[in-house]
Write a protein that holds these residues in place. Sequence first.
Motif, short mmCIF file in Angstrom:
data_model
loop_
_atom_site.label_atom_id
_atom_site.label_comp_id
_atom_site.label_asym_id
_atom_site.label_seq_id
_atom_site.Cartn_x
_atom_site.Cartn_y
_atom_site.Cartn_z
N MET A 34 -23.70 0.17 13.72
CA MET A 34 -25.08 0.60 13.50
C MET A 34 -25.87 -0.46 12.77
N GLY A 35 -27.19 -0.42 12.97
CA GLY A 35 -28.03 -1.39 12.27
C GLY A 35 -29.31 -0.76 11.77
N TRP A 36 -29.83 -1.35 10.72
CA TRP A 36 -31.17 -1.02 10.21
C TRP A 36 -32.07 -2.23 10.47
N TYR A 37 -33.23 -1.97 11.02
CA TYR A 37 -34.23 -2.99 11.30
C TYR A 37 -35.53 -2.59 10.61
N ARG A 38 -36.43 -3.54 10.51
CA ARG A 38 -37.76 -3.22 10.01
C ARG A 38 -38.80 -4.08 10.72
N GLN A 39 -40.01 -3.53 10.76
CA GLN A 39 -41.12 -4.27 11.37
C GLN A 39 -42.35 -4.09 10.50
N ALA A 40 -42.81 -5.21 9.96
CA ALA A 40 -44.01 -5.22 9.14
C ALA A 40 -45.21 -5.46 10.05
N PRO A 41 -46.40 -5.06 9.62
CA PRO A 41 -47.60 -5.27 10.44
C PRO A 41 -47.77 -6.72 10.83
N GLY A 42 -47.98 -6.95 12.11
CA GLY A 42 -48.21 -8.30 12.60
C GLY A 42 -46.99 -9.17 12.69
N LYS A 43 -45.81 -8.61 12.43
CA LYS A 43 -44.58 -9.40 12.46
C LYS A 43 -43.60 -8.81 13.47
N GLN A 44 -42.63 -9.65 13.83
CA GLN A 44 -41.60 -9.17 14.73
C GLN A 44 -40.60 -8.28 14.00
N ARG A 45 -39.98 -7.42 14.76
CA ARG A 45 -38.93 -6.57 14.18
C ARG A 45 -37.76 -7.46 13.78
N GLU A 46 -37.21 -7.20 12.59
CA GLU A 46 -36.12 -8.03 12.09
C GLU A 46 -34.94 -7.16 11.66
N LEU A 47 -33.77 -7.75 11.78
CA LEU A 47 -32.55 -7.06 11.36
C LEU A 47 -32.43 -7.10 9.84
N VAL A 48 -32.16 -5.96 9.25
CA VAL A 48 -32.04 -5.85 7.80
C VAL A 48 -30.57 -5.76 7.38
N ALA A 49 -29.84 -4.88 8.04
CA ALA A 49 -28.44 -4.66 7.64
C ALA A 49 -27.67 -4.05 8.80
N THR A 50 -26.38 -4.30 8.82
CA THR A 50 -25.52 -3.69 9.82
C THR A 50 -24.26 -3.12 9.18
N MET A 51 -23.69 -2.14 9.86
CA MET A 51 -22.39 -1.62 9.46
C MET A 51 -21.57 -1.44 10.72
N SER A 52 -20.38 -2.05 10.73
CA SER A 52 -19.51 -1.93 11.90
C SER A 52 -18.78 -0.59 11.86
N SER A 53 -18.15 -0.28 12.97
CA SER A 53 -17.36 0.95 13.03
C SER A 53 -16.23 0.91 12.01
N GLY A 54 -15.81 -0.27 11.65
CA GLY A 54 -14.75 -0.41 10.65
C GLY A 54 -15.23 -0.41 9.23
N GLY A 55 -16.54 -0.36 9.05
CA GLY A 55 -17.12 -0.30 7.71
C GLY A 55 -17.58 -1.63 7.15
N ALA A 56 -17.43 -2.69 7.91
CA ALA A 56 -17.92 -3.99 7.42
C ALA A 56 -19.44 -4.01 7.44
N THR A 57 -20.01 -4.61 6.41
CA THR A 57 -21.47 -4.66 6.31
C THR A 57 -21.97 -6.09 6.30
N ASN A 58 -23.22 -6.23 6.70
CA ASN A 58 -23.87 -7.54 6.71
C ASN A 58 -25.35 -7.33 6.41
#
Length: 113
Positions: A34-58
């Motif tokens: 799974m991932g969390w993304y964000r998009q600010a006004p006038g900007k491209q959507r960007e990846l904020v954080a991820t969590m793998s099925s195994g629990g690893a985060t980035n």
Amino acid sequence: QVHLVESGGGLVQPGGSLRLSCVASGIIFGDKDMGWYRQAPGKQRELVATMSSGGATNYADSVKGRFTVSRDKAKNTVYLQMNSLNPEDTAVYYCKLLNSNYWGQGTQVTVSS
């Protein structure tokens, strides 16, 4: 049918905290990346954080040390704990089932005094 529903956004002062939730139906979060993304006004959507099925985060460098992604398998929910928020964190935040086109509808986070 897969549905992702975010909640928890709002208006917060600089330095404050919020916890976003993403509840899934139609899939089992614990088996997916799974991932969390964000998009600010006038900007491209960007990846904020991820969590793998195994629990690893980035995390994106801009949020490292301030944001934490976690998962409650019993509730089929993924969370994004956001601390030390600053105005640059203002955006619509989305959760996404990685390696798919399934997105939530987004939740607005506004950091302002």
